[in-house]
Write a protein that holds these residues in place. Structure first.
Motif, PDB file in Angstrom:
ATOM      1  N   UNK A   1       0.614  -1.193   0.015  1.00 59.05           N
ATOM      2  CA  UNK A   1       0.456   0.172   0.131  1.00 59.05           C
ATOM      3  C   UNK A   1       0.737   1.280   0.198  1.00 59.05           C
ATOM      4  N   UNK A   2       2.155   1.022   0.162  1.00 60.09           N
ATOM      5  CA  UNK A   2       3.267   2.565   0.481  1.00 60.09           C
ATOM      6  C   UNK A   2       3.946   2.160  -1.700  1.00 60.09           C
ATOM      7  N   UNK A   3       3.463   4.261  -1.320  1.00 60.51           N
ATOM      8  CA  UNK A   3       3.830   5.102  -2.961  1.00 60.51           C
ATOM      9  C   UNK A   3       5.493   3.986  -2.838  1.00 60.51           C
TER      10      UNK A   3
ATOM     11  N   UNK B   1      -4.061   1.992   9.827  1.00 62.22           N
ATOM     12  CA  UNK B   1      -5.150   2.744  10.127  1.00 62.22           C
ATOM     13  C   UNK B   1      -4.291   3.902  10.638  1.00 62.22           C
ATOM     14  N   UNK B   2      -2.423   4.138  10.516  1.00 58.09           N
ATOM     15  CA  UNK B   2      -1.613   4.890  11.601  1.00 58.09           C
ATOM     16  C   UNK B   2      -1.488   5.677  10.826  1.00 58.09           C
ATOM     17  N   UNK B   3      -1.061   5.644   9.311  1.00 54.86           N
ATOM     18  CA  UNK B   3      -0.343   6.411   8.125  1.00 54.86           C
ATOM     19  C   UNK B   3       0.507   6.039   8.019  1.00 54.86           C
ATOM     20  N   UNK B   4       1.601   6.791   6.819  1.00 54.81           N
ATOM     21  CA  UNK B   4       2.497   6.813   6.411  1.00 54.81           C
ATOM     22  C   UNK B   4       3.648   7.186   6.755  1.00 54.81           C
ATOM     23  N   UNK B   5       5.093   6.480   7.005  1.00 54.68           N
ATOM     24  CA  UNK B   5       6.281   6.450   8.257  1.00 54.68           C
ATOM     25  C   UNK B   5       7.132   6.704   6.885  1.00 54.68           C
ATOM     26  N   UNK B   6       7.843   7.746   7.200  1.00 62.34           N
ATOM     27  CA  UNK B   6       8.729   8.378   5.909  1.00 62.34           C
ATOM     28  C   UNK B   6      10.145   7.706   5.973  1.00 62.34           C
ATOM     29  N   UNK B   7      10.690   7.028   5.441  1.00 60.43           N
ATOM     30  CA  UNK B   7      11.885   6.444   6.137  1.00 60.43           C
ATOM     31  C   UNK B   7      13.306   6.729   5.114  1.00 60.43           C
ATOM     32  N   UNK B   8      13.820   7.664   5.810  1.00 56.12           N
ATOM     33  CA  UNK B   8      14.873   8.525   5.042  1.00 56.12           C
ATOM     34  C   UNK B   8      15.893   7.912   5.221  1.00 56.12           C
TER      35      UNK B   8
ATOM     36  N   UNK C   1       7.059  14.984  -0.282  1.00 55.47           N
ATOM     37  CA  UNK C   1       7.103  13.222   1.394  1.00 55.47           C
ATOM     38  C   UNK C   1       6.400  14.382   2.409  1.00 55.47           C
ATOM     39  N   UNK C   2       6.768  16.096   2.418  1.00 51.76           N
ATOM     40  CA  UNK C   2       5.925  16.463   3.256  1.00 51.76           C
ATOM     41  C   UNK C   2       4.693  16.732   3.744  1.00 51.76           C
ATOM     42  N   UNK C   3       4.002  16.790   4.817  1.00 54.81           N
ATOM     43  CA  UNK C   3       2.579  17.110   4.797  1.00 54.81           C
ATOM     44  C   UNK C   3       2.191  15.771   4.946  1.00 54.81           C
ATOM     45  N   UNK C   4       2.500  14.663   4.455  1.00 52.26           N
ATOM     46  CA  UNK C   4       1.608  13.752   4.536  1.00 52.26           C
ATOM     47  C   UNK C   4       2.206  12.130   4.833  1.00 52.26           C
TER      48      UNK C   4
ATOM     49  N   UNK D   1      10.001   7.297   0.447  1.00 50.78           N
ATOM     50  CA  UNK D   1      10.526   6.236   0.881  1.00 50.78           C
ATOM     51  C   UNK D   1       9.871   5.770   2.138  1.00 50.78           C
ATOM     52  N   UNK D   2       8.757   5.851   1.869  1.00 44.92           N
ATOM     53  CA  UNK D   2       7.809   5.582   2.840  1.00 44.92           C
ATOM     54  C   UNK D   2       7.308   4.214   2.919  1.00 44.92           C
ATOM     55  N   UNK D   3       6.772   3.567   4.497  1.00 49.50           N
ATOM     56  CA  UNK D   3       5.825   3.074   4.659  1.00 49.50           C
ATOM     57  C   UNK D   3       4.679   3.047   5.546  1.00 49.50           C
ATOM     58  N   UNK D   4       3.324   2.093   4.770  1.00 48.48           N
ATOM     59  CA  UNK D   4       2.422   2.316   5.355  1.00 48.48           C
ATOM     60  C   UNK D   4       2.003   1.640   6.719  1.00 48.48           C
ATOM     61  N   UNK D   5       1.839   2.182   7.390  1.00 49.64           N
ATOM     62  CA  UNK D   5       0.928   1.426   9.126  1.00 49.64           C
ATOM     63  C   UNK D   5      -0.707   1.879   8.965  1.00 49.64           C
TER      64      UNK D   5
END
Length: 316
Positions: A63-65, A84-91, A106-109, A78-82
């Motif tokens: 489900x991640x971009x 029910x929580x949202x997208x965590x960016x893994x830089x 990746x800013x703001x989302x 470099x996002x990872x979907x959690x």
């Protein structure tokens, strides 16, 4: 996976399967800088995914971009979907760097940003810390490593996030037509965006290119002028309905200024909905013809000249 203290960080080994996945995604790219970007982004996401699953958090790579071929091709994600929580960016960042630079896309989302440090041999990474995304506080484009929150706080931070609706996690580029997708079958009904795609003869007049030699087909054709590296280029698309629910599509490039020829090094590509190459042609007269194209087929046109690139998405 190893915990370290003073300062606290987590070491995550990178497996052969991780590298094979990163190579597969990187091989879809053409520019060497983009190959490296996708490779490191993919490894960073996989490392954080492994760490969070170890911490018993649910994740969803698909489900991640960053796992969407078209989105990662045209964005530095470099996002990872959690769920029910949202997208965590893994830089990702290299050992010699002391800050994270966040791409604007990746800013703001994101619900937060995790720093993933790569060592030279790429056999493991160090997850150093994270920066939470705070409501009403704009995330900076550059994050100093000194501003990171310790990983020990990550669990409580994630557990205290409010749940979000599933549709908010849908990839930006879905299968449904949207304003960024040109519907070619509408052209057959003379329904098209007259500000960007025009009849070829209108392009010649409005652009002052009356003397330009363009082979204008008698079937449904539209053209637009793009700017690549200070060179004007005309894209011409012609459609022919061959049988019911199938058509032939021809894409051609022409010089859009007073020069008689296209700029040296220009490349025309057609990509499928997964970002894979369908066909390509280059200087001096790029032209691609697709036959027996089914209605509802999705593809994109990519025109490149050096570092300059034009992309547009289409649905038949």
């Amino acid at each position: 996976m190893t915990k370290n203290a003073e300062p606290f960080f987590i070491t995550v080994p990178l497996t052969l399967e991780n590298h094979e996945c990163a190579k597969r995604f990187a091989s879809e790219q053409s520019a060497s800088a983009k190959v490296k970007q996708v490779y490191l982004n993919t490894l960073a996401v996989l490392a954080v995914d492994s760490f969070l699953r170890w911490m018993e958090f649910e994740t969803d790579l698909n489900a991640s971009d960053s796992w969407h071929p078209i989105i990662r091709r045209f964005n530095n994600v470099a996002d990872l979907v959690l769920p029910d929580l949202g997208r965590l960016e893994c830089r990702p960042f290299l050992a010699a760097e002391n800050s994270l630079i966040l791409p604007s896309e990746v800013i703001g989302d994101r619900i937060g940003y995790i720093a993933v440090k790569f060592v030279e041999n790429l056999q493991q990474v160090e997850i150093l810390g994270f920066l939470p995304a705070c409501e009403n506080i704009e995330t900076p484009e550059i994050i100093s490593l000194n501003d990171l929150h310790p990983l020990a706080e990550l669990t409580n931070y994630l557990l205290n996030l409010p749940p979000i609706a599933e549709e908010e996690l849908a990839p930006e580029n879905t299968d449904e037509p949207n304003l960024s997708v040109e519907l070619l079958r509408r052209w057959l009904e003379n329904n098209y965006d007259g500000e960007t795609w025009q009849k070829p003869e209108q392009i010649l007049v409005s652009s002052g290119l009356r003397n330009q030699k363009i082979n204008i087909p008698l079937n449904c054709s539209r053209a637009k002028v793009i700017n690549l590296g200070n060179h004007l280029v005309i894209i011409l698309i012609s459609l022919t309905v061959e049988v019911e629910n199938e058509m032939k599509i021809t894409v051609s490039l022409y010089p859009g200024d007073t020069e008689p020829n296209l700029p040296l090094g220009i490349i025309l590509k057609l990509l499928d909905e997964d970002g894979d190459l369908i066909a390509g042609d280059d200087y001096p007269e790029p032209m691609i013809e697709l036959t027996e194209v089914d209605f509802n087929t999705e593809f994109s046109i990519e025109v490149t000249l050096g570092e300059d690139r034009f992309v547009e998405f289409f649905q038949v």
